[in-house]
Enzyme design. Structure first.
Site, PDB file in Angstrom:
ATOM      1  N   SER A  97      12.144  14.275  11.550  1.00  0.00           N
ATOM      2  CA  SER A  97      12.527  13.209  10.626  1.00  0.00           C
ATOM      3  C   SER A  97      12.560  11.857  11.328  1.00  0.00           C
ATOM      4  CB  SER A  97      13.904  13.527  10.043  1.00  0.00           C
ATOM      5  OG  SER A  97      14.151  12.756   8.898  1.00  0.00           O
ATOM      6  N   PRO A  98      12.257  10.774  10.610  1.00  0.00           N
ATOM      7  CA  PRO A  98      12.392   9.445  11.217  1.00  0.00           C
ATOM      8  C   PRO A  98      13.824   9.207  11.673  1.00  0.00           C
ATOM      9  CG  PRO A  98      11.202   9.316   9.132  1.00  0.00           C
ATOM     10  CD  PRO A  98      11.758  10.707   9.230  1.00  0.00           C
TER      11      PRO A  98
ATOM     12  N   GLN B 286       6.471   5.411   9.714  1.00  0.00           N
ATOM     13  CA  GLN B 286       7.294   4.984   8.581  1.00  0.00           C
ATOM     14  C   GLN B 286       7.420   3.467   8.627  1.00  0.00           C
ATOM     15  OE1 GLN B 286      11.718   5.290   8.215  1.00  0.00           O
ATOM     16  NE2 GLN B 286      11.245   6.888   6.699  1.00  0.00           N
TER      17      GLN B 286
ATOM     18  N   TYR C 182      17.516  -0.203   2.254  1.00  0.00           N
ATOM     19  CA  TYR C 182      16.695  -1.241   2.857  1.00  0.00           C
ATOM     20  C   TYR C 182      15.951  -1.993   1.747  1.00  0.00           C
ATOM     21  CZ  TYR C 182      18.065   1.174   7.091  1.00  0.00           C
ATOM     22  OH  TYR C 182      18.810   1.745   8.090  1.00  0.00           O
TER      23      TYR C 182
ATOM     24  N   ARG D 104       9.484   7.602   0.982  1.00  0.00           N
ATOM     25  CA  ARG D 104      10.856   8.113   1.069  1.00  0.00           C
ATOM     26  C   ARG D 104      11.720   7.362   0.065  1.00  0.00           C
ATOM     27  NH1 ARG D 104      14.878   9.652   6.072  1.00  0.00           N
ATOM     28  NH2 ARG D 104      13.534  11.477   6.008  1.00  0.00           N
TER      29      ARG D 104
ATOM     30  N   ARG E  72      18.861  15.769  13.526  1.00  0.00           N
ATOM     31  CA  ARG E  72      19.777  16.126  14.612  1.00  0.00           C
ATOM     32  C   ARG E  72      19.344  17.369  15.399  1.00  0.00           C
ATOM     33  NH1 ARG E  72      22.973  13.718  10.754  1.00  0.00           N
ATOM     34  NH2 ARG E  72      24.390  12.096  11.514  1.00  0.00           N
TER      35      ARG E  72
END
Length: 778
Positions: A425-426, A504, A585, A633, A727
């Site tokens: 994942s980013p 991304q 964002y 996303r 993680r």
């Protein structure tokens, strides 16, 4: 002394939880004076059967063997689950259930309480808890889902009640099914489902070969619950039916399952399930127990189970702690995490049934597997242990090669074939200088590519200096940045062949000009701030910088910044490009009604809020190579009132897919600072699931997916196409290769780099063949 804790005890409610708590407390201290108030008669009860787990029964056996022996004589046990859909029955074994009639359970507990000398007051309303608390050391409020005690002291307990979207009714059949049965009926009004299990009669057989699967026994009794969406219930006219007419409608609808037999009611009515959560479970000397404190949807088990376990924990804590206040605190501390986990599973299960119609077109065995794993408590791995033949049949239907875990099957997006379903994942690393990724990024991303993932994603790479989140964020708006990224992609493609690397792209919007994560996440810089822009002039949180609302001309400039970065991404050799429209964002700020308060063509309805993100997407897609995939996303919910809804998320996904998105990367939240996420294992995956199975669009699921078992379960159930993990990859860069080794897989979905081949087996940790002791000396 423990015996001095709660000498005088009042119990409000004579259900299983209240009665069992009374019996345990009296057994632990015969000197206690315990009174139970129950407004109904001794043999009045609602519902029919009660399911208890082996874990709960073990606790009962240890705490009160006499109650356990009495219950054991009554239990019906079975191992199988039948799933019937479109005329086909699929059976999965090895599950282990035990049930008995609710009346029989109450009778056992009544007898035990009387034998112990407990004062049972039937047909008697309990005095208010506040009044009882003045004359008793402890008041146990076991007064059910409609708890008057909880309502009277709502300011102290902080209850939150959520009413869900289905209606259901409890009925009974006068024979014993030979398995737990789920059956789907596609009526002219919509989908209805049946949940049924035996609770009386001889223990059902395990499908004798001469008897068709699902044939009911000739004796015994079964609980039958019929459930459907509210709109289906109304369209069928059931909102106008009395108890008898409702039972007859259900019997007609599920005639084959019932073999033409009738259904019996018992004060049965159509109900919408309510999830009860309380901020606190005790108030002074009063404590909530069972449904008064919490509820969990019947599709994952019985509320009686939770109530009985509450009673066990409360009794033990009163025995162990020095005073009542300490005991109540210990009780809540012990039970709350267990209940929260159960409620998360229950919400996942009830949500699955609310969206049942979206799964009807799945291949039949995948549908059955999806149903069994809906709560995320039953997984691919433990279902394979329970019934390996069933799982093998599901994998065979999915054309999964023998010996290949589902996570190691390839997946194709345009010309890009990913060797497995694992995505790194980013993750923002905040380690760039002037937006230039350095050696850290090379090692970080290169290590994860060597670690076996099918797709490694960069962090959010910013399209302009002003669009950075922090001074440490990477960018793609200068030639130096592009050259540094080319170094990373070259390493991945040459040293980790078969791994893909994706970019991304994003702009921080109102969440920019903040400190590095470890210096204070989302906190404004002490100095060196740059001006922020956003859809609307709303600061992210108190103390944050107020952004300026973007003008139409500035929107054009930002769109060109995205396309300029995308051109550089082509030259850098990235295999996939993702547009970041999530987490509050800039582009996400246009999508959410909580952050977009514009009155021009870019604000208002969802279609207008989508306008700018779609303009950016179209501009980037036009110049991104046609053979290379592009994903988006999104935040599928804001976890806040008035924000993006699940329906909005589906509409967003549909819009991006229509414009050429090859997959939707479905995240949630981080849009507003006062969000209240429902954290838990795989907690975001239902949003991806809904988009995939409503629209048929490939999805990437994210959100506390932490084990290879989770990935296998989500992929095989058809709830996700790819799984992004963050993680776990920070903990172990070689997470994917180790997942393969732990499953004994050595195929093309997880090749070890040649220099690492010697490490492809788990290293020995010590001698395991030492002789076992043969004598024990005392």
């Amino acid at each position: 002394m423990a015996g001095e804790v709660a000498v005088r005890v009042a119990v409000i409610g004579g259900g299983p939880g209240g009665l069992y708590a009374a019996a345990l407390l009296k057994r632990l201290d015969p000197g206690r004076e315990i009174t139970v108030w129950e407004r109904n008669a001794p043999d009045d009860t609602f519902g029919f059967g009660v399911v208890l787990s082996d874990e709960t029964l073990g606790g009962i056996e240890h705490a009160d063997p006499e109650v356990y022996r009495a219950l054991q004589a009554e239990f019906v046990r079975w191992d199988d689950i039948d799933i019937v859909h479109r005329g086909r029955t699929f059976t999965s074994g090895g599950h282990g259930f035990a049930a008995l009639g609710r009346r029989r359970l109450l009778a056992v507990l009544h007898r035990r309480c009387r034998d112990l000398g407990i004062d049972l007051r039937f047909r008697t309303e309990a005095p208010p808890a506040a009044e009882l608390a003045r004359a008793h050391d402890l008041v146990i409020a076991a007064d059910g889902v409609h708890s008057a005690t909880r309502t009277a002291h709502a300011d102290a307990f902080g209850p939150r009640l959520t009413t869900h979207r289905c209606r259901y009714i409890w009925l009974a059949a006068d024979f014993a099914f030979d398995a737990f049965r789920f059956e789907i009926a596609e009526t002219e009004h919509g989908v209805a489902q049946l949940h049924a299990y035996p609770y009386a009669g001889p223990t059902p057989a395990h499908h004798p070969s001469e008897q068709p699967a699902g044939t009911p026994s000739s004796t015994g009794a079964s609980t039958v619950i019929v459930e459907m969406r509210e709109e289906v219930w109304r369209a069928a006219g059931l909102d106008r039916c009395d108890e008898r007419a409702s039972a007859e409608w259900c019997a007609r609808t599920f005639r084959d399952a019932l073999r033409g037999r009738p259904l019996r009611a018992n004060n049965s009515s159509w109900t919408a399930f309510r999830t009860v959560v309380n901020d606190r479970w005790s108030h002074g000397r009063t404590v909530l127990l069972g449904d008064a404190a919490h509820t969990a949807h019947f599709s994952i088990g019985s509320g009686t189970k939770l109530a009985v376990e509450d009673a066990l924990a409360l009794a033990v804590c009163l025995q162990e702690q020095p005073d009542t206040a300490a005991a109540l605190a210990a009780y809540e501390a012990e039970r709350r995490p267990v209940v929260a986990s159960t409620q998360r599973a229950a919400r996942a299960s009830l949500g699955w049934f609310e969206e049942l119609s979206t799964y009807l077109g799945q291949p039949p065995r995948q549908f059955a597997f999806n149903l069994l794993t809906r709560s995320r408590r039953v997984t691919h791995d433990n279902l394979r242990l329970r019934d390996p033949g069933f799982v093998a049949a599901v994998e065979g239907e999915a054309a999964t090669p023998a010996g290949t875990p589902p996570m190691f099957t390839p997946f194709r997006l345009r010309s890009l074939t990913l060797r497995n379903r694992v995505v790194v994942s980013p993750m923002d690393m905040y380690s760039a200088r002037d937006g230039v990724p350095g050696d850290f990024h090379l090692v970080h991303l290169g290590a994860r590519a060597l670690g076996g993932a099918g797709l490694v994603m960069t962090e959010m790479v910013c399209v302009s200096e002003q669009g950075r989140i922090t001074p440490g964020c990477a960018g793609l708006y200068t030639p130096d940045q592009a050259a540094a990224w080319r170094r990373v992609t070259d390493f991945v493609h040459t040293q980790a062949p078969g791994a893909a690397i994706g970019l991304q792209l994003g702009h921080s919007g109102r969440k920019g000009s903040t400190k590095l994560m470890w210096d204070g996440i989302d906190e404004p810089l002490d100095d060196g701030n740059w001006p922020l822009v956003a859809a609307s002039p709303l600061p992210y949180k108190p103390g944050s910088q107020r952004p300026r609302e973007l003008t139409t001309d500035e929107l054009t400039t930002i769109r060109e910044q995205f396309t300029s970065a995308a051109r550089r991404a082509v030259d850098c050799g990235f295999d996939l490009l993702e547009l970041h429209c999530a987490h509050g964002y800039l582009l996400s700020g246009f999508l959410s009604p909580l952050t977009n308060q514009r009155t021009d063509a870019y604000g208002g309805s969802l279609s207008r809020r989508l306008r700018f993100p779609l303009e950016v997407f179209d501009a980037v897609r036009e110049l991104w190579p046609d053979d290379k995939p592009m994903t988006v996303r999104i935040s599928a919910t804001d976890w806040a009132p008035g924000g993006t809804t699940a329906e909005d998320a589906v509409a967003m996904a549909a819009a991006f897919a229509e414009h050429g998105a090859d997959a939707i990367d479905v995240s949630t939240g981080q849009v507003v600072a006062d969000e209240r996420p429902d954290f838990g294992r795989s907690y975001q995956t239902p949003f991806a699931d809904r988009i995939r199975n409503t629209l048929g669009v490939p999805v990437i699921a994210v959100g506390a997916i932490s084990s290879w078992d989770d990935v296998n379960s989500l992929v095989l159930a058809g709830r996700a196409d790819l799984c992004a993990l963050a993680r776990p990859h920070l903990y172990d860069p070689h997470w994917t290769l180790h997942a393969a080794a732990e499953q004994g897989y050595t195929g093309p979905g997880a090749p070890w780099p040649p220099p690492y081949q010697a490490g492809s087996r788990t290293p020995p940790t010590g001698r395991t063949d030492a002789p076992k002791p043969r004598l024990t000396l005392r």
